[in-house]
Motif scaffolding. Structure first.
Motif, short mmCIF file in Angstrom:
data_model
loop_
_atom_site.label_atom_id
_atom_site.label_comp_id
_atom_site.label_asym_id
_atom_site.label_seq_id
_atom_site.Cartn_x
_atom_site.Cartn_y
_atom_site.Cartn_z
N MET A 133 0.83 -1.20 0.00
CA MET A 133 0.00 0.00 0.00
C MET A 133 0.86 1.26 0.00
N PHE A 134 1.87 1.28 0.89
CA PHE A 134 2.75 2.44 1.00
C PHE A 134 3.44 2.70 -0.35
N PHE A 135 3.88 1.59 -0.98
CA PHE A 135 4.58 1.75 -2.26
C PHE A 135 3.62 2.23 -3.35
N TYR A 136 2.37 1.79 -3.25
CA TYR A 136 1.39 2.27 -4.23
C TYR A 136 1.22 3.79 -4.09
N PHE A 137 1.16 4.26 -2.84
CA PHE A 137 1.01 5.71 -2.60
C PHE A 137 2.18 6.47 -3.24
N ILE A 138 3.39 5.97 -2.99
CA ILE A 138 4.58 6.64 -3.52
C ILE A 138 4.54 6.64 -5.05
N LYS A 139 4.19 5.48 -5.63
CA LYS A 139 4.16 5.34 -7.08
C LYS A 139 3.14 6.30 -7.68
N ARG A 140 1.98 6.35 -7.04
CA ARG A 140 0.90 7.20 -7.53
C ARG A 140 1.32 8.68 -7.49
N LEU A 141 2.04 9.05 -6.42
CA LEU A 141 2.51 10.44 -6.30
C LEU A 141 3.49 10.76 -7.43
N PHE A 142 4.36 9.82 -7.75
CA PHE A 142 5.33 10.07 -8.81
C PHE A 142 4.67 10.14 -10.18
N LEU A 143 3.58 9.35 -10.37
CA LEU A 143 2.88 9.36 -11.66
C LEU A 143 2.20 10.70 -11.92
N VAL A 144 1.90 11.43 -10.84
CA VAL A 144 1.20 12.70 -11.00
C VAL A 144 2.13 13.78 -11.55
N ILE A 145 3.42 13.64 -11.26
CA ILE A 145 4.35 14.70 -11.68
C ILE A 145 4.34 14.94 -13.19
N PRO A 146 4.52 13.89 -14.04
CA PRO A 146 4.48 14.17 -15.49
C PRO A 146 3.16 14.79 -15.93
N ILE A 147 2.04 14.36 -15.31
CA ILE A 147 0.73 14.92 -15.67
C ILE A 147 0.70 16.41 -15.34
N ALA A 148 1.19 16.74 -14.13
CA ALA A 148 1.18 18.14 -13.71
C ALA A 148 2.04 18.98 -14.64
N ILE A 149 3.19 18.45 -15.04
CA ILE A 149 4.06 19.21 -15.95
C ILE A 149 3.36 19.41 -17.30
N SER A 150 2.72 18.33 -17.80
CA SER A 150 2.01 18.47 -19.08
C SER A 150 0.90 19.51 -18.99
N VAL A 151 0.23 19.55 -17.81
CA VAL A 151 -0.83 20.55 -17.63
C VAL A 151 -0.25 21.97 -17.76
N THR A 152 0.93 22.17 -17.16
CA THR A 152 1.52 23.51 -17.27
C THR A 152 1.87 23.82 -18.73
N VAL A 153 2.34 22.80 -19.47
CA VAL A 153 2.67 23.03 -20.89
C VAL A 153 1.40 23.42 -21.66
N VAL A 154 0.30 22.68 -21.42
CA VAL A 154 -0.95 22.98 -22.14
C VAL A 154 -1.41 24.41 -21.81
N CYS A 155 -1.39 24.76 -20.51
CA CYS A 155 -1.84 26.10 -20.12
C CYS A 155 -0.97 27.17 -20.75
N PHE A 156 0.35 26.92 -20.78
CA PHE A 156 1.25 27.90 -21.36
C PHE A 156 1.00 28.05 -22.86
N SER A 157 0.76 26.90 -23.54
CA SER A 157 0.59 26.97 -25.01
C SER A 157 -0.70 27.65 -25.42
#
Lengths: 294, 315
Positions: B1-25
């Motif tokens: 469970m703990f590892f799932y939490f960590i993994k899920r948190l790391f998966l959000v980072i690329p999404i968040a970065i892509s969101v900033t790219v979309v907003c900027f574009s």
């Protein structure tokens, strides 16, 4: 030579009835779906024959006849804030409203299904590339995405439709990809590949034949959302521009009239509601009728 | 469970970065120069160059993105072109107003949805079930901005019992009767979609749980109806809460139409202003904050659901 013909006969003999006639028979017994389909057909005919049906010119108003209530003599549904006949404008409004609601879903169906089939069938890196790109669009609530894109592109019918197409590509691609991945793993696809079918034939005959049905049903369920969003964009001033008759825009321009003539002001929204609920119910009916597991 | 939490948190980072790219574009989707909104048509080249330098528009696009992102991370979303005030301060108040509206909407939607869904799930196939299903279909099919207008026509114009516009005096939310009166109509309007979706979900869940063998076993051992109901609640709660959590995100991001109808001074209203004044920094900032809120909320919902539902085992 022709391998599909005998197998179709075998299937027909076994089930006594083909798949599509079963679907049709089920549909014809479903009164609600038939009613919705008839209403939608009526609206479509109304849109096509608008110039013949509309009693007045939808663009021409008279200052003297502004905001007549519903049931006024000569103006069955009253007049709008510029004295234009509401009935004529509602009839003509069906044209733009239907096009703006349906066209984005059709465009998204073509683009999204293509992307989904490619991603699902090829798998591997291409799948990752396509599906991760699509995930990015899931980070935006659909209304926000539609407003953001059409807001950045600027107001206009074309831009609004581009924005809505972009909104509907990701969900369609995702559904197509998941169905394609399932179908690709089935034995008959392996069998076809073993008997020498190339990728193109596999996709055309085996994948598309099994994927398009569910994806099409899914797309019909999106039309209702698309109608509401398209009219919503016009309502915000991002879609059609005045004096064009479109239900969402009419709702916007009549907002100022709710204190004087509330009945007339609510009419365009009632049209959107009716069409949207019919599309929703028809989609549910189609889904039930085409469900082979029943 | 703990590892799932960590993994899920790391998966959000690329999404968040892509969101900033979309907003900027979004700036580059817009036709014309971002400065065209504030420049007079006969502006001298000298003035244009100076303003471009001031807003950093003279640098290459990736550099502009890096600078924008660097500032955004520190909470500086630039200056509104139209008002000259920092975007962050404009956003703060608007977002909190939208959050108030969305929370009231979720509360109504979740309560009604759970009641309707449970009743329909328990009384499957009866006329009551059919009514609830009809309400649910109507809820997702109704153009809610129109429903808002109809409510205004009924409650403000015809009966004159509730205010039609705004969030009450002052513009900021205060817990008093006047402000509560202002939130009633927009909150009901915004709650129709979550009501319908929660109803559908709960109905399907309750029907599914009641048909399971363990319920038969519970009844066979003589458990009261209320005791069985408690088991239904326990089994249906995680999924229902998760569905409502995601709906809260949709309410936050999709409130623009309802806010326009009721002139509610929230983020949607701000977005509307930003679009029509071609205020690009404000547009970018609002969309960025709303999208990141949506991503974060979905993450929290997923983590909470994994945490409270022992049936979900994720590695």
């Amino acid at each position: 030579m022709n391998q599909t013909a005998p197998s179709a006969e075998v299937v027909a003999a076994a089930t006594a009835r083909g798949y599509w006639s079963t679907v049709l028979a089920r549909l014809s017994r479903d009164k609600l779906t038939v009613t919705c389909a008839l209403i939608l057909l009526g609206v479509l005919l109304m849109a096509i024959c608008a110039p013949l049906l509309a009693p007045y010119d939808p663009f021409k108003g008279s200052i003297l006849k502004r905001l007549l209530p519903i049931g006024s003599p000569g103006y069955f549904l009253g007049t709008d804030e510029l004295g234009r006949d509401m009935l004529s404008r509602l009839i003509f409004g069906a044209r733009l409203s239907l096009v703006m609601g349906i066209a984005p879903v059709l465009n998204a169906l073509v683009i999204g299904a293509t992307l989904g089939v490619i991603a699902g069938f090829l798998g591997g890196r291409i799948n990752t590339l396509i599906m991760r790109t699509i995930d990015v669009f899931y980070a935006f609530p659909s209304v926000l995405l539609a407003v953001a894109i059409s807001g950045a592109l600027g107001a206009g019918i074309f831009n609004a439709m581009v924005a809505l197409t972009i909104v509907f590509i990701p969900p369609i691609a995702r559904v197509t990809e998941s169905v394609t991945t399932q179908v690709r793993g089935l034995d008959f696809v392996e069998a076809a590949r073993a008997s020498g079918a190339n990728n193109f034939t596999l996709i055309r005959v085996h994948v598309l034949g099994n994927v398009l049905g569910p994806v099409f049903i899914y797309a019909t369920s999106l039309i209702s959302v698309s109608m509401i969003l398209a009219s919503g964009l016009s309502f915000l001033g991002l879609g059609t521009k005045p004096p064009e008759p479109e239900w969402g825009l009419m709702l916007n321009t009549l907002r100022t009239a709710i204190y004087l003539n509330p009945g007339v002001a609510a009419l365009p929204g009632a049209m959107i509601f009716m069409v949207s609920i019919c599309f929703n119910l028809m989609s549910d009916g189609l889904r039930a009728a085409m469900d082979v597991t029943q | 469970m703990f590892f799932y939490f960590i993994k899920r948190l790391f998966l959000v980072i690329p999404i968040a970065i892509s969101v900033t790219v979309v907003c900027f574009s979004l700036v580059y989707l817009a036709p014309g120069d971002p400065l065209s909104a504030i420049l007079p048509s006969d502006a001298s080249q000298e003035l244009i160059d100076r303003l471009k330098q001031e807003y950093g528009l003279d640098k290459p696009i990736p550099v502009q993105y890096a600078i924008w992102l660097g500032k955004a991370v520190q909470g500086d979303l630039g200056t509104s072109i139209a008002t000259g005030r920092p975007v962050t301060s404009e956003l703060g108040r608007a977002i909190s107003n939208t959050l108030i509206l969305a929370l009231f909407g979720s509360l109504i939607g979740f309560s009604l949805g759970v009641i309707f869904g449970t009743v329909a799930g328990y009384r499957q196939g009866t006329w009551l079930d059919k009514c609830v299903t009809a309400v649910a279909v109507a809820g997702v099919s109704v153009p809610h901005y129109w429903l808002g207008m109809v409510l205004v026509i009924l409650f403000s114009v015809t009966w004159n019992v509730l205010p039609a516009m705004g969030a009450g005096p002052g513009g900021d939310w205060v817990w008093d009767l006047e402000h509560l009166q202002h939130v009633v109509l927009p909150a009901i309007t915004i709650s129709v979609i979550p009501t319908a979706i929660v109803t559908r979900t709960v109905r399907a869940l309750v029907a599914d749980i009641l048909g399971r063998e363990f319920v038969t076993a519970l009844r066979a051992k003589g458990l009261t109806d209320f005791g069985v109901f408690w088991h239904v609640v326990k089994n249906a709660a995680p999924t229902s809460l998760a569905v409502m959590g995601v709906q809260l995100g949709y309410l936050m991001g999709g409130s623009i139409l309802v806010e326009t109808v009721f002139s509610w001074p929230g983020s949607g209203f701000l977005l509307n202003t930003a679009i029509f004044q071609r205020d690009i920094p404000l547009l970018q900032g609002t969309i960025l904050v709303l999208a990141l809120f949506f991503v974060t909320l979905n993450l929290v919902v997923d983590l909470v659901q994994t945490g409270i539902d022992p049936r979900i085992r994720r590695a």
